[in-house]
Design an enzyme around this catalytic site. Structure first.
Site, PDB file in Angstrom:
ATOM      1  N   CYS A 122       0.803  -1.211   0.000  1.00  0.00           N
ATOM      2  CA  CYS A 122       0.000   0.000   0.000  1.00  0.00           C
ATOM      3  C   CYS A 122       0.852   1.285   0.000  1.00  0.00           C
ATOM      4  O   CYS A 122       1.475   1.589  -1.000  1.00  0.00           O
ATOM      5  CB  CYS A 122      -0.966  -0.072   1.169  1.00  0.00           C
ATOM      6  N   GLU A 182      -0.488  -8.834   4.856  1.00  0.00           N
ATOM      7  CA  GLU A 182      -0.165  -9.017   6.284  1.00  0.00           C
ATOM      8  C   GLU A 182      -1.425  -9.094   7.148  1.00  0.00           C
ATOM      9  O   GLU A 182      -1.370  -9.522   8.290  1.00  0.00           O
ATOM     10  CB  GLU A 182       0.781  -7.902   6.762  1.00  0.00           C
ATOM     11  N   HIS A 234      -3.301  -5.746   1.372  1.00  0.00           N
ATOM     12  CA  HIS A 234      -2.568  -6.002   2.622  1.00  0.00           C
ATOM     13  C   HIS A 234      -2.437  -7.492   2.935  1.00  0.00           C
ATOM     14  O   HIS A 234      -3.240  -8.023   3.715  1.00  0.00           O
ATOM     15  CB  HIS A 234      -3.281  -5.292   3.786  1.00  0.00           C
TER      16      HIS A 234
HETATM   17  N1  GLN Z   1      -3.941   6.020   0.643  1.00  0.00           N
HETATM   18  C1  GLN Z   1      -2.730   5.895   1.391  1.00  0.00           C
HETATM   19  C2  GLN Z   1      -1.623   6.744   0.799  1.00  0.00           C
HETATM   20  O1  GLN Z   1      -1.856   7.426  -0.127  1.00  0.00           O
HETATM   21  C3  GLN Z   1      -2.303   4.443   1.451  1.00  0.00           C
HETATM   22  C4  GLN Z   1      -3.270   3.658   2.277  1.00  0.00           C
HETATM   23  C5  GLN Z   1      -2.684   2.468   2.960  1.00  0.00           C
HETATM   24  O2  GLN Z   1      -1.460   2.313   3.092  1.00  0.00           O
HETATM   25  N2  GLN Z   1      -3.528   1.625   3.470  1.00  0.00           N
HETATM   26  O3  GLN Z   1      -0.525   6.732   1.275  1.00  0.00           O
END
Ligand code: GLN
Length: 184
Positions: free
Chosen positions: A79, A179, A177
């Protein structure tokens, strides 16, 4: 295996639990001194990529970590971690695709942040991942990979036809995710 988890902001506790469950010897990377420890894999957790990038710069961690990544240290990123690695930003409103200077730019993909809008901000789906079927994938205000900028990128999962996990050289990166659903 020794896993260093970037722990300046975000969901680093979940990332640490995941690697501990994998049997790894986990330590947190919070300051420069932590980079003196032997490390086999760098884990970049979810969170807020803009904040993480700024803290990396402020703490003097950005350049040494970039050197480790460019030097071939295995990296596992989810992410916000994927966003930090991306070579190009594809956010609406970012006209020229320039990535913020506090992002590593080590992975040849373009990403669009918060790509699934408000309603679909967070959701779980199941699909194929790296040869496994019906694998749970949790997206949290996830980015989308909108372009692959190298022919050598291996796509490990997709959602709605777009890549959601990729492997390239030493980097494995997820928009979702792994994890959070490791045992689901
Ligand atoms: N939207 C977040 C960002 O722009 C990322 C979201 C996440 O890591 N769950 O950094």
């Amino acid at each position: 295996m020794k896993v260093g988890v970037l722990a300046v902001q975000g969901a680093f506790a979940e990332m640490e639990a995941y690697w501990r469950a994998e049997g790894a010897d986990v330590f947190e990377i919070r300051q420069l001194a932590d980079l003196g420890r032997p490390v086999d894999l760098l884990a970049l957790p979810g969170g807020e990529s803009t904040v993480q990038g700024k803290l990396l710069k402020d703490l003097g961690l950005f350049d040494p970590i970039k050197k480790l990544i460019d030097g071939g240290l295995p990296v596992f990123a989810t992410c916000a971690g994927l966003i930090l690695l991306a070579e190009k930003i594809d956010d609406p409103g970012s006209r020229d695709g320039t990535r913020p200077e506090q992002w590593f730019g080590a992975l040849p993909v373009a990403v669009r942040r918060n790509a699934y809008g408000r309603q679909l901000g967070s959701f779980t789906t199941r699909g194929d991942f790296d040869g496994k079927h019906d694998f749970p994938m949790t997206f949290i205000r996830a980015p989308a990979i909108t372009d692959l900028l190298s022919p050598d990128i291996e796509v490990l999962s997709t959602f709605d036809g777009a890549p959601t996990a990729v492997r390239w050289r030493n980097i494995t990166a997820f928009t979702w995710h792994p994890e959070l659903n490791a045992t689901a």
